[in-house]
Design an enzyme around this catalytic site. Structure first.
Site, PDB file in Angstrom:
ATOM      1  N   ASP A 124      30.062  92.550  36.307  1.00  0.00           N
ATOM      2  CA  ASP A 124      30.365  91.148  36.248  1.00  0.00           C
ATOM      3  C   ASP A 124      31.664  90.697  36.858  1.00  0.00           C
ATOM      4  O   ASP A 124      32.421  91.514  37.262  1.00  0.00           O
ATOM      5  CB  ASP A 124      29.822  90.554  35.155  1.00  0.00           C
ATOM      6  CG  ASP A 124      30.716  90.614  33.835  1.00  0.00           C
ATOM      7  OD1 ASP A 124      31.669  91.779  34.117  1.00  0.00           O
ATOM      8  OD2 ASP A 124      31.133  90.027  33.137  1.00  0.00           O
ATOM      9  N   SER A 173      33.699  85.221  33.331  1.00  0.00           N
ATOM     10  CA  SER A 173      33.073  86.334  33.164  1.00  0.00           C
ATOM     11  C   SER A 173      32.044  86.210  34.217  1.00  0.00           C
ATOM     12  O   SER A 173      32.181  86.635  35.346  1.00  0.00           O
ATOM     13  CB  SER A 173      32.297  86.354  31.501  1.00  0.00           C
ATOM     14  OG  SER A 173      31.708  87.347  31.582  1.00  0.00           O
ATOM     15  N   ASP A 177      33.936  93.418  32.520  1.00  0.00           N
ATOM     16  CA  ASP A 177      33.753  94.085  31.212  1.00  0.00           C
ATOM     17  C   ASP A 177      32.453  94.547  31.134  1.00  0.00           C
ATOM     18  O   ASP A 177      31.860  95.005  29.923  1.00  0.00           O
ATOM     19  CB  ASP A 177      34.257  93.014  30.205  1.00  0.00           C
ATOM     20  CG  ASP A 177      33.470  91.709  30.120  1.00  0.00           C
ATOM     21  OD1 ASP A 177      32.676  91.689  31.004  1.00  0.00           O
ATOM     22  OD2 ASP A 177      33.540  90.926  29.184  1.00  0.00           O
TER      23      ASP A 177
END
Ligand code: MG
Length: 455
Positions: free
Chosen positions: A237, A94, A241
C-alpha cells in the site's frame, strides 16, 4: 477519541485535514513529549511536504529539534524512531486515495502510540494547551538521508538471506507509487532475487493504480507475474506497511490465506497470536492445528498493538499477529506492520515450495456478507438488541469485544455496525458456502424480524 481513529487521524487534504490541524497536533505532541528532538517523516503523497512542514513548525515552536526523514515507508520511520529513541510524527494516509493524508504518532520506544497516549495529546489539541518556546529556544530541523538505507540494511540482517538467495526467485513487485518504491526494489534485489517492477516510481498522484492492494487494483501485477514467469508477486500500500501476494500462475492470493500460511510456519504449541474480531476461519483453523491461542481485539492496528504488548508483558510468546488485509506483525522482529519484512518472510516459504502449494490448505473457504440498512437510530438500536439476544441464545462461543462474534468451531458469524455507513453488517465464513450462507441468514433474519416488529 475524536481526532484519532484506530489508525491515526485521516482526511481529505483541505477538507478536514489541513496544515493548521497538523500544526496543532505537532504542538500538542511536542508539549506532551518533552523531548529535545523528534522525527518527522512522510509517504509519497503530493501533500506530504506541506504537511511535514507544518508538523516540523509545530514541533519547533514548542522547542523541539526535528530530524526530517523525507519520504520513507512507515515501518522505516518507526524503526528510525525506535533506534534513535525519538518520538515521531508520520504523515501518511496508508492505502487511501491520493487526495487523503493523515497523521500517525510513534513513541520514542519505536511503537505507535497507544489509545491512552493519543487521548492525552488529543486533550491538549482540543484545549489548546501548547508549550511556547522563547525566540532563542525554538527548535531547529535537519535533513536526515540515512533512514531508507539503514532500514534496508536492518531488513537484510533480519531474514534468511541465504535460503532466499539460493532459491533463485523471480519477484514481480508493485509498490503502487508509494513509499515502498524507495526501498523494496533494492531490498528484494539484495536478497538475491531477480526483481521486475510495475508502478515503481514514487508519485503521489498514484497514476498506475489505486493505493489499496486489493485484487481489483492488482491486474498489472498479475499480468507482470505471467509475462515475467515470476515465482511470486508482491504488492504494497502507499506507506508500505502491508504486503499482499500473487501466486506463480498470476492468481491473486487472499490476504487471509497468506496470513494463515505465515502463521502456520511461525506458530508453535503454546504460542499466542492476535487478530481482529473479523479474523478468518483460516487462522482459527491454523491455531487449532498448531495448539496456539488466538486472542481477538476490536478492528484496527492500534488495538492489536495494545493487546500484543499486554500479552508479551505477561510472558506470552507472540511470534505473529495481524489482519487479512496484508498488515502483519512479527513482534519479535519489531512491533510494526512492515510490508518488506512480511514479503521476505513469505519468500522464505516460497524458497521451499511454489506459492500455490503453500496457500493450498487455505483456499477452500467461503465468505458471505449481508448488509442491513437503517434510517433512524431506533432501528439501529432494535437491530443491536436483536443481535444481543440472538448471540446469547446461539450454540456458539460468543465474543463481544467489537460487535457480536459467534464461533461455531467450523465457522463463525460477526454482527457489527459499520463505522462509516448507516448499516449493520453480518459476516460469516465457513469451509462450505451453504454453511456460511445459512449462519449469516440465521443472524440476519433475527435482525430483520426486530425491524419488522418496530412498524
Ligand atoms: Mg498502510
Amino acid at each position: 477519541m475524536k481526532l484519532f481513529g484506530s489508525s491515526g487521524a485521516r482526511g481529505v487534504v483541505g477538507d478536514g485535514l489541513t496544515p493548521e490541524f497538523v500544526l496543532r497536533i505537532a504542538k500538542a505532541a511536542g508539549t506532551v513529549w518533552e523531548t529535545d528532538r523528534a522525527v518527522v517523516a512522510r509517504d509519497t503523497r503530493t501533500t506530504g511536504e506541506m504537511l511535514t512542514n507544518a508538523a516540523t513548525s509545530g514541533l519547533e515552536s514548542v522547542g523541539t529539534d526535528v530530524d526530517r526523514l523525507g519520504p520513507t515507508p512507515t515501518p522505516s520511520a518507526v524503526r528510525y524512531a525506535g533506534e534513535n529513541e525519538r518520538p515521531a510524527i508520520v504523515i501518511t494516509a496508508s492505502h487511501n486515495p491520493p487526495e487523503y493524508n493523515g497523521v500517525k504518532l510513534v513513541g520514542a520506544d519505536g511503537i505507535e502510540l497507544s489509545v491512552a497516549d493519543l487521548e492525552v495529546i488529543e486533550s491538549h489539541v482540543l484545549d489548546e494547551r501548547f508549550g511556547t518556546a522563547a525566540w532563542d529556544e525554538v527548535g531547529e530541523s535537519r535533513r536526515v538521508d540515512a533512514a531508507n538505507r539503514e532500514y534496508v540494511s536492518d531488513l537484510l540482517a533480519a531474514v534468511d538471506r541465504e535460503a532466499i538467495d539460493a532459491a533463485d526467485l523471480t519477484v514481480a513487485l508493485d509498490p503502487g507509487h508509494g513509499a515502498g518504491t524507495l526501498t523494496s526494489p533494492e531490498f528484494f534485489r539484495r536478497l538475491g532475487c531477480d526483481v521486475v517492477t510495475v508502478n515503481a516510481n514514487a508519485d503521489g498522484h498514484f497514476p498506475g493504480r489505486d493505493s489499496e492492494p486489493v485484487e481489483e487494483n492488482l491486474r498489472d501485477l498479475t499480468s507482470l507475474v505471467r509475462a515475467a514467469d515470476a515465482d511470486v508477486g508482491i504488492a504494497h500500500d502507499g506507506d508500505a506497511d502491508r504486503a499482499v501476494f500473487v501466486d506463480e500462475r498470476g492468481e491473486f492470493v487472499a490476504g487471509e490465506a497468506s496470513l494463515a500460511a505465515l502463521a502456520a510456519a511461525a506458530l508453535e504449541p503454546g504460542d499466542t497470536t492476535v487478530a481482529a474480531v473479523n479474523v478468518s476461519q483460516r487462522l482459527v483453523d491454523v491455531c487449532e492445528d498448531v495448539g496456539a491461542d488466538l486472542e481477538l481485539t476490536p478492528i484496527g492496528a492500534t488495538n492489536l498493538i495494545t493487546r500484543i504488548r499486554e500479552l508479551t508483558a505477561d510472558g506470552e510468546r507472540v511470534p505473529i499477529a495481524g489482519e487479512g488485509n496484508g498488515g502483519i506483525f512479527f513482534p519479535e522482529y519489531r512491533l510494526v506492520r512492515d510490508g518488506a519484512y512480511v514479503g521476505a518472510k513469505f519468500l522464505e516459504l516460497v524458497a521451499e515450495r511454489p506459492v500455490s502449494e503453500l496457500i493450498e490448505p487455505y483456499t477452500d473457504y467461503e465468505n458471505v456478507r449481508v448488509n442491513l440498512s437503517y434510517d433512524e437510530e431506533r432501528e439501529l438500536d432494535a437491530m443491536l438488541d436483536a443481535a444481543a439476544g440472538f448471540a446469547e441464545s446461539a450454540d456458539a462461543e460468543l465474543n463481544t469485544i467489537d460487535g457480536y462474534r459467534l464461533d461455531y468451531g467450523d465457522a463463525w458469524v460477526l454482527v457489527r455496525p459499520s463505522g462509516t455507513e448507516p448499516k449493520v453488517r453480518v459476516y460469516a465464513e465457513a469451509r462450505d458456502e451453504d454453511r456460511a450462507a445459512e449462519l449469516a441468514e440465521r443472524a440476519a433474519s433475527a435482525l430483520r424480524n426486530a425491524l419488522a416488529d418496530l412498524d
